[in-house]
Each structure stands twice: as structure tokens, then as C-alpha cells.
Design a protein around this motif. Structure first.
Motif, short mmCIF file in Angstrom:
data_model
loop_
_atom_site.label_atom_id
_atom_site.label_comp_id
_atom_site.label_asym_id
_atom_site.label_seq_id
_atom_site.Cartn_x
_atom_site.Cartn_y
_atom_site.Cartn_z
N ASP A 153 0.84 -1.19 0.00
CA ASP A 153 0.00 0.00 0.00
C ASP A 153 0.88 1.25 0.00
O ASP A 153 2.12 1.17 0.02
N ALA A 154 0.23 2.42 -0.03
CA ALA A 154 0.97 3.67 -0.19
C ALA A 154 1.96 3.91 0.94
O ALA A 154 3.07 4.39 0.73
N ARG A 155 1.58 3.59 2.18
CA ARG A 155 2.49 3.84 3.31
C ARG A 155 3.72 2.95 3.23
O ARG A 155 4.83 3.40 3.52
N GLU A 156 3.51 1.69 2.86
CA GLU A 156 4.66 0.79 2.73
C GLU A 156 5.58 1.25 1.61
O GLU A 156 6.82 1.24 1.76
N ILE A 157 5.01 1.65 0.50
CA ILE A 157 5.83 2.16 -0.61
C ILE A 157 6.55 3.43 -0.18
O ILE A 157 7.74 3.61 -0.46
N LEU A 158 5.86 4.33 0.52
CA LEU A 158 6.49 5.57 0.97
C LEU A 158 7.66 5.29 1.89
O LEU A 158 8.71 5.94 1.79
N ALA A 159 7.52 4.31 2.77
CA ALA A 159 8.63 3.96 3.65
C ALA A 159 9.84 3.51 2.85
O ALA A 159 10.99 3.88 3.16
N ALA A 175 4.40 7.61 -3.98
CA ALA A 175 3.90 6.41 -3.31
C ALA A 175 2.42 6.20 -3.60
O ALA A 175 1.97 5.07 -3.87
N GLY A 176 1.65 7.29 -3.54
CA GLY A 176 0.23 7.17 -3.81
C GLY A 176 -0.05 6.73 -5.24
O GLY A 176 -0.93 5.90 -5.49
N VAL A 177 0.71 7.27 -6.17
CA VAL A 177 0.54 6.90 -7.58
C VAL A 177 0.91 5.44 -7.80
O VAL A 177 0.18 4.69 -8.47
N LEU A 178 2.02 5.01 -7.23
CA LEU A 178 2.43 3.62 -7.39
C LEU A 178 1.42 2.66 -6.76
O LEU A 178 1.10 1.62 -7.33
N CYS A 219 -1.18 19.62 -8.83
CA CYS A 219 -2.12 19.21 -7.78
C CYS A 219 -1.55 17.99 -7.07
O CYS A 219 -1.38 16.93 -7.69
N GLY A 220 -1.23 18.14 -5.79
CA GLY A 220 -0.65 17.02 -5.07
C GLY A 220 -0.83 17.14 -3.57
O GLY A 220 -1.23 18.19 -3.06
N PRO A 221 -0.51 16.09 -2.83
CA PRO A 221 -0.74 16.07 -1.39
C PRO A 221 0.35 16.80 -0.62
O PRO A 221 1.49 16.89 -1.06
N GLY A 222 -0.03 17.33 0.54
CA GLY A 222 0.93 17.98 1.42
C GLY A 222 0.97 19.47 1.23
O GLY A 222 0.48 20.02 0.24
N SER A 223 1.60 20.14 2.19
CA SER A 223 1.73 21.59 2.17
C SER A 223 3.14 21.99 1.78
O SER A 223 4.11 21.43 2.29
N GLU A 254 -5.52 9.27 -2.72
CA GLU A 254 -6.08 7.98 -3.12
C GLU A 254 -7.45 8.16 -3.77
O GLU A 254 -7.74 7.57 -4.82
N ARG A 255 -8.28 9.01 -3.18
CA ARG A 255 -9.61 9.25 -3.76
C ARG A 255 -9.50 9.94 -5.11
O ARG A 255 -10.25 9.63 -6.05
N PHE A 256 -8.59 10.89 -5.23
CA PHE A 256 -8.33 11.59 -6.48
C PHE A 256 -7.97 10.60 -7.58
O PHE A 256 -8.49 10.68 -8.71
N LEU A 257 -7.10 9.65 -7.26
CA LEU A 257 -6.65 8.68 -8.26
C LEU A 257 -7.72 7.65 -8.56
O LEU A 257 -7.78 7.13 -9.69
N GLU A 258 -8.56 7.33 -7.59
CA GLU A 258 -9.70 6.44 -7.86
C GLU A 258 -10.61 7.07 -8.92
O GLU A 258 -11.06 6.39 -9.86
#
Length: 389
Positions: free
Chosen positions: A7-13, A112-115, A351-355, A375-379
Motif C-alpha cells: 500500500d501507499a504507506r509501505e511504498i512511501l517507507a 507512493a500514492g501513484v504507485l 495538484c498534489g498532497p501535502g503543504s 487515493e480518492r483523487f486517483l480512484e
């Protein structure tokens, strides 16, 4: 999503654990992404840099011969050295709904979210393809995407539109300033400080150039921003570094000024260096060359990041509004790779996540809620591309 795919968190790590500071190779990270994509049958193509130590990666999900939606992000990060982190910057740590790590916000969270969404894209049986670009050297001038863009329409498909995932808190950004950086080197002639008439003082000459740069800054502030969308509300000039001289008893032979500007869309990037060169020719070089005919003032462009100009109603803006559930776009003063895509004829928004307030900071973090919003955006993107946009 398949059970075996992270999932995204595992990929981000995993992505955070790769030290991809711009001065280092990003190839280990690129190899990981290649293998991850290959595990679900997605082929990818590298565009290496001239040294072979870095590469951008391009992949397509869906019809290989189609013009689709490009999702773009960079793999490099700024250094963490010298910052006082409360945890290892290259180990992802979750605390109080925040994911901490170098690049978590800027912009490995997006990658990570995209992957993590790739299996969803595959399951959607896309009619319109989704393309991915993961670039390098964005942090040192947005140069790592140019080689891949040059292949559009040659051996890579030309995208219909592009969404760049820099941190905007998932709001749609349709405009940003250009970024230019220069070194101006003044060369005079050294002499003993007791005989200054035998030398040509490069530091004093550079001082005149600094005053002229300040006059240029003041003039730009008076012009302001007719759109009223930018903060600060004008094209800006800054001087970041002045280096010159060896000792107080030596007339200095050399002085370097590192300066740059951030220009509003439509601002003539050739203007400031041309004005400085004209000023040097008329007001600096004559006195230097009285005693040192070899004296010179040379300005070299180090960074050129194109602006992103607003394109109301473009396919990129229209799609991003629909995916984000918004109807208003914003402008920002930082630069991104988006201007390069727009210059290549690809409608683009950011357009992307975070500040952006978290980018480059000590204890950089990404809110978990932002990863969920992505995740919702990509869905929604998968649903749109399944029906053919």
C-alpha cells in the motif's frame, strides 16, 4: 488492490529510505520502482542523464499507443544534513497522523500514492492510458525531466495533459512563477593595498552591480501583479551570495555575485541579465579597464525554470477540477516542472498532497489525510480513464 502489492504507506517507507539527495544517484530508487511495476506486468523506460548515474522513468498503464493523462513527480530531495531532526530523516515515522521523513511531502508521498494506485489502474481496463514520469534533479533546477519530454512523439507517446503532483494540499494550481539563477563574476586586477591605483577593485565594482540589482528589484515591486493572484505580488529579484577578495591588504581581483529572480507569467526572462550587462558596460567596465584592460563582467545562467501560465478551461484544469471536486484554481510563487510540460505543448496543472510549508524543512511530514485524499483523487482518475475521458 492485490494482496501482494504494497500500500501507499509501505511504498512511501521504501522511497524515503533511498537517500536521493540531488547530489547522489537515484538509480537504486528507480530500480525499486521498475521492479514494483514489473511485478504487475507494467513495463517502464529509463531516460538516463549524461553521467549515467541518474535516470528518469516513464511507464504507461493502458493502451500503449494512446495519448493519455500524465502523472509526474520527482524522485530527488533536498539535504537533511545540518537540520536537527527528531528522528532519522531517511526512516519513515508515523506520529499523530503525520508521516515524517525527508521527501515525505516533497514529493515521495505523491509518488507512493501513484504507485499504490497502479493495480487499480490495471483493474479499470483503461480506455485512456495513464502515463507516469518519475524524474530527477528537480531540486537543482527542474532539469531531470527535459530528456524524457524530448522523447514525446518520438519513441514515447505525447500525453494529452499532465498533472504534476507537487504539494498543493490537493488544490488545483494553474500558474506559478519562473525561476532563474545566475552567477555574475567581476574580474579586475590585484595589487598591494598601498598602491590601489595599480589594481582594479572587483569588489567595489560588484558593489555598483548590487546597487543596480536593487534598483531593478524596486522597479519590479512598483509594477506589481495585475492578476492579483500571487504572493509576493510582483516579480522578485534576490541576491543570495557575494564572494570576493583574499585579504584586507590586497586589492581584490575577483568577485562573484549569485543572484536570481522569480518572474510572473509573461515576464521577460532575458530582461534582468540584459539590463545588468548594459549597466556594467556603461558604468562599471570603463573604470576597471582604465588600469586593467583585461577586466570583465560575465553573467552565466545556472537555472532556468519556465513559468506555468494559466490556461482557463484547459483539459488539464477541467480534469483536475473534476477529480479534486473543486472549481477554483490558485497561483503559487515556487517553481515546478509543470512549465516544461506546458512549453512542450502539454496542458498542465499542479495538484498534489501535502503543504509546501513542509517542503525542505526539519521534520518534514505529510498528513495521512492528504495521502487518503490523493487515493480518492486517483480512484476518480481511474474511473474517468476507464470511460475514455
Amino acid at each position: 488492490m492485490t494482496a501482494a502489492f504494497p500500500d501507499a504507506r509501505e511504498i512511501l517507507a521504501r522511497l524515503v529510505a533511498f537517500d536521493t539527495v540531488s547530489s547522489k544517484s537515484n538509480l537504486p530508487l528507480i530500480g525499486y520502482v521498475e521492479a514494483l511495476l514489473a511485478s504487475v506486468g507494467v513495463a517502464s523506460v529509463r531516460t538516463p542523464d549524461a553521467t549515467g548515474t541518474k535516470a528518469a522513468l516513464f511507464a504507461t498503464i493502458g493502451p500503449a499507443d494512446g495519448s493519455g493523462v500524465l502523472l509526474s513527480g520527482h524522485t530527488d530531495v533536498v539535504p537533511a544534513a545540518g537540520q536537527r531532526w527528531t528522528s532519522d530523516p531517511f526512516t519513515l515515522v508515523e506520529r499523530d497522523g503525520r508521516l515524517y521523513g525527508r521527501g515525505a511531502c516533497d514529493m515521495k508521498g505523491y509518488l507512493a500514492g501513484v504507485l499504490a494506485a497502479v493495480p487499480r489502474f490495471l483493474a479499470a481496463d483503461l480506455a485512456t492510458p495513464i502515463h507516469l514520469i518519475f524524474s530527477y534533479d528537480e531540486e537543482v533546477g527542474c532539469i531531470g525531466v527535459e530528456g524524457t519530454i524530448a522523447r514525446f512523439g518520438v519513441d514515447l507517446p505525447r500525453p494529452k495533459l499532465c498533472l504534476v503532483g507537487e504539494p498543493t494540499e490537493m488544490t488545483v494550481v494553474d500558474a506559478h512563477k519562473s525561476v532563474y539563477a545566475f552567477d555574475t563574476v567581476v574580474t579586475g586586477r590585484s595589487s598591494h593595498a598601498s598602491m590601489p591605483q595599480l589594481g582594479a577593485n572587483a569588489v567595489l565594482a560588484a558593489g555598483k552591480l548590487l546597487v543596480e540589482l536593487d534598483h531593478m528589484r524596486e522597479a519590479l515591486a512598483m509594477d506589481g501583479d495585475p492578476s492579483g493572484r500571487f504572493t509576493p505580488a510582483e516579480s522578485t529579484i534576490t541576491v543570495g551570495l557575494v564572494q570576493g577578495g583574499e585579504a584586507s591588504n590586497i586589492v581584490p581581483e575577483r568577485c562573484r555575485i549569485s543572484w536570481g529572480f522569480r518572474g510572473l507569467p509573461g515576464f521577460d526572462g532575458a530582461g534582468p541579465p540584459a539590463r545588468l550587462a548594459d549597466f556594467a558596460r556603461r558604468h562599471v567596465l570603463p573604470s576597471l579597464r582604465d588600469t586593467a584592460p583585461e577586466a570583465d563582467v560575465v553573467t552565466t545562467a545556472l537555472v532556468v525554470v519556465p513559468e506555468l501560465a494559466p490556461e482557463p478551461g484547459s483539459p488539464a484544469e477541467t480534469l483536475a477540477f473534476a477529480l479534486a471536486g473543486q472549481n477554483r484554481s490558485f497561483a503559487v510563487s515556487y517553481g515546478t516542472e509543470a512549465g516544461h510540460f506546458q512549453r512542450a505543448g502539454v496542458p498542465t496543472v499542479v495538484c498534489g498532497p501535502g503543504s509546501i510549508a513542509q517542503a525542505h524543512t526539519t521534520d518534514e511530514f505529510l498528513e495521512v489525510s492528504q495521502l487518503v485524499a490523493l487515493e480518492r483523487f486517483l480512484e476518480r482518475l481511474a474511473e474517468r480513464c476507464a470511460s475514455g475521458l
